[in-house]
Design a protein around this motif. Structure first.
Motif, PDB file in Angstrom:
ATOM      1  N   ARG A   1       0.425  -3.490  -0.072  1.00 23.90           N
ATOM      2  CA  ARG A   1      -0.719  -4.118  -0.743  1.00 23.90           C
ATOM      3  C   ARG A   1      -1.983  -3.987   0.082  1.00 23.90           C
ATOM      4  N   ALA A   2      -1.873  -4.196   1.386  1.00 23.12           N
ATOM      5  CA  ALA A   2      -3.045  -4.112   2.257  1.00 23.12           C
ATOM      6  C   ALA A   2      -3.603  -2.685   2.288  1.00 23.12           C
ATOM      7  N   THR A   3      -2.718  -1.701   2.341  1.00 18.60           N
ATOM      8  CA  THR A   3      -3.176  -0.303   2.368  1.00 18.60           C
ATOM      9  C   THR A   3      -3.860   0.073   1.068  1.00 18.60           C
ATOM     10  N   LEU A   4      -3.267  -0.304  -0.053  1.00 18.11           N
ATOM     11  CA  LEU A   4      -3.869   0.008  -1.359  1.00 18.11           C
ATOM     12  C   LEU A   4      -5.216  -0.688  -1.526  1.00 18.11           C
ATOM     13  N   HIS A   5      -5.322  -1.910  -1.047  1.00 18.14           N
ATOM     14  CA  HIS A   5      -6.594  -2.636  -1.140  1.00 18.14           C
ATOM     15  C   HIS A   5      -7.682  -1.915  -0.350  1.00 18.14           C
ATOM     16  N   ALA A   6      -7.324  -1.436   0.844  1.00 14.30           N
ATOM     17  CA  ALA A   6      -8.299  -0.713   1.664  1.00 14.30           C
ATOM     18  C   ALA A   6      -8.706   0.602   0.998  1.00 14.30           C
ATOM     19  N   ILE A   7      -7.757   1.290   0.379  1.00 13.20           N
ATOM     20  CA  ILE A   7      -8.066   2.553  -0.299  1.00 13.20           C
ATOM     21  C   ILE A   7      -8.972   2.304  -1.494  1.00 13.20           C
ATOM     22  N   ARG A   8      -8.727   1.245  -2.256  1.00  8.77           N
ATOM     23  CA  ARG A   8      -9.569   0.936  -3.416  1.00  8.77           C
ATOM     24  C   ARG A   8     -11.002   0.669  -3.000  1.00  8.77           C
ATOM     25  N   ARG A   9     -11.175  -0.080  -1.937  1.00  7.63           N
ATOM     26  CA  ARG A   9     -12.536  -0.353  -1.468  1.00  7.63           C
ATOM     27  C   ARG A   9     -13.226   0.923  -1.002  1.00  7.63           C
ATOM     28  N   ALA A  10     -12.486   1.773  -0.296  1.00  7.05           N
ATOM     29  CA  ALA A  10     -13.073   3.025   0.187  1.00  7.05           C
ATOM     30  C   ALA A  10     -13.422   3.959  -0.970  1.00  7.05           C
ATOM     31  N   LEU A  11     -12.570   3.986  -2.003  1.00  2.00           N
ATOM     32  CA  LEU A  11     -12.847   4.838  -3.161  1.00  2.00           C
ATOM     33  C   LEU A  11     -14.109   4.378  -3.893  1.00  2.00           C
ATOM     34  N   LEU A  12     -14.301   3.087  -4.001  1.00  2.00           N
ATOM     35  CA  LEU A  12     -15.511   2.584  -4.665  1.00  2.00           C
ATOM     36  C   LEU A  12     -16.764   2.974  -3.888  1.00  2.00           C
ATOM     37  N   ARG A  13     -16.672   2.989  -2.554  1.00  4.57           N
ATOM     38  CA  ARG A  13     -17.824   3.412  -1.750  1.00  4.57           C
ATOM     39  C   ARG A  13     -18.089   4.906  -1.898  1.00  4.57           C
ATOM     40  N   ARG A  14     -17.044   5.684  -2.169  1.00  6.27           N
ATOM     41  CA  ARG A  14     -17.168   7.138  -2.256  1.00  6.27           C
ATOM     42  C   ARG A  14     -17.275   7.654  -3.697  1.00  6.27           C
TER      43      ARG A  14
END
Length: 200
Positions: free
Chosen positions: A93-106
């Motif tokens: 869950r923590a990894t997916l949350h970090a990826i989602r935030r990074a994808l929104l920035r990119r």
């Protein structure tokens, strides 16, 4: 097994485990230290854990998390004991949350740049978590990553019409497919020597 200040100990007899824990607590107390109450526990685990828990009416053997994996007493198709290792739900869950935030920035970057970045992230994740018995979890991880990428692309603007058909093509191009990257431990540690070099 030890990594930094986290470790797992195995004992054949329960009384040995209890004696060791008491001695360790006493030893740490001399230095003003203490075991972490939430992480320290005794549980039946291993080859005979299931049948011993059933005899005592305790249900299934307990599980424990260590180094990002949940370790479970399992059985193979021919009913032999198998150590199952699944990605810890909390870690995933923590990894997916970090990826989602990074994808929104990119999300406004070119698709090629997003794809290259995401491919590197997923490859790195699989390099660690793609162990035997963890196939379902890494497949689920890839699906959630693709879904998160679609959600980020759709948020680039109100006119964006990225469909699942296009997303499937992008995922096939950039997101690595899940596959087990590590052998079973008994194979990995069974080193053979040929001449002067180890066979890996």
């Amino acid at each position: 097994m030890r990594y930094a200040d986290d470790f797992v100990l195995g004992f054949q007899h329960e009384e040995e485990a209890r004696r060791f824990r008491d001695a360790l607590e006493e030893r740490l107390r001399h230095f003003g230290l203490a075991l972490h109450e939430d992480k320290t526990r005794l549980l039946r685990f291993g080859l005979y854990a299931r049948e011993r828990c059933e005899k005592r009416g305790l249900g299934k053997p307990g599980t424990f998390d260590f180094l990002g994996f949940t370790h479970v007493c399992g059985t193979s198709r021919n009913q032999r004991f198998v150590l199952l290792r699944h990605t810890s739900k909390k870690r995933m869950r923590a990894t997916l949350h970090a990826i989602r935030r990074a994808l929104l920035r990119r999300r406004h970057l070119p698709i090629v740049e997003q794809g290259r970045w995401l491919a590197a992230v997923v490859r790195g994740y699989f390099a660690y978590f793609a162990v035997p018995t963890n196939g379902r979890r890494i497949s689920s991880f890839r699906y959630e990553v693709v879904r998160s990428w679609l959600r980020a692309l759709r948020r680039r603007g109100q006119r964006d019409r990225t469909t699942w058909v296009r997303m499937a093509a992008l995922a096939a191009r950039w997101v690595p497919l899940p596959r087990i990257a590590h052998p079973y431990p008994d194979v990995r540690f069974d080193a053979r020597i040929q001449g002067r070099s180890r066979v890996r």
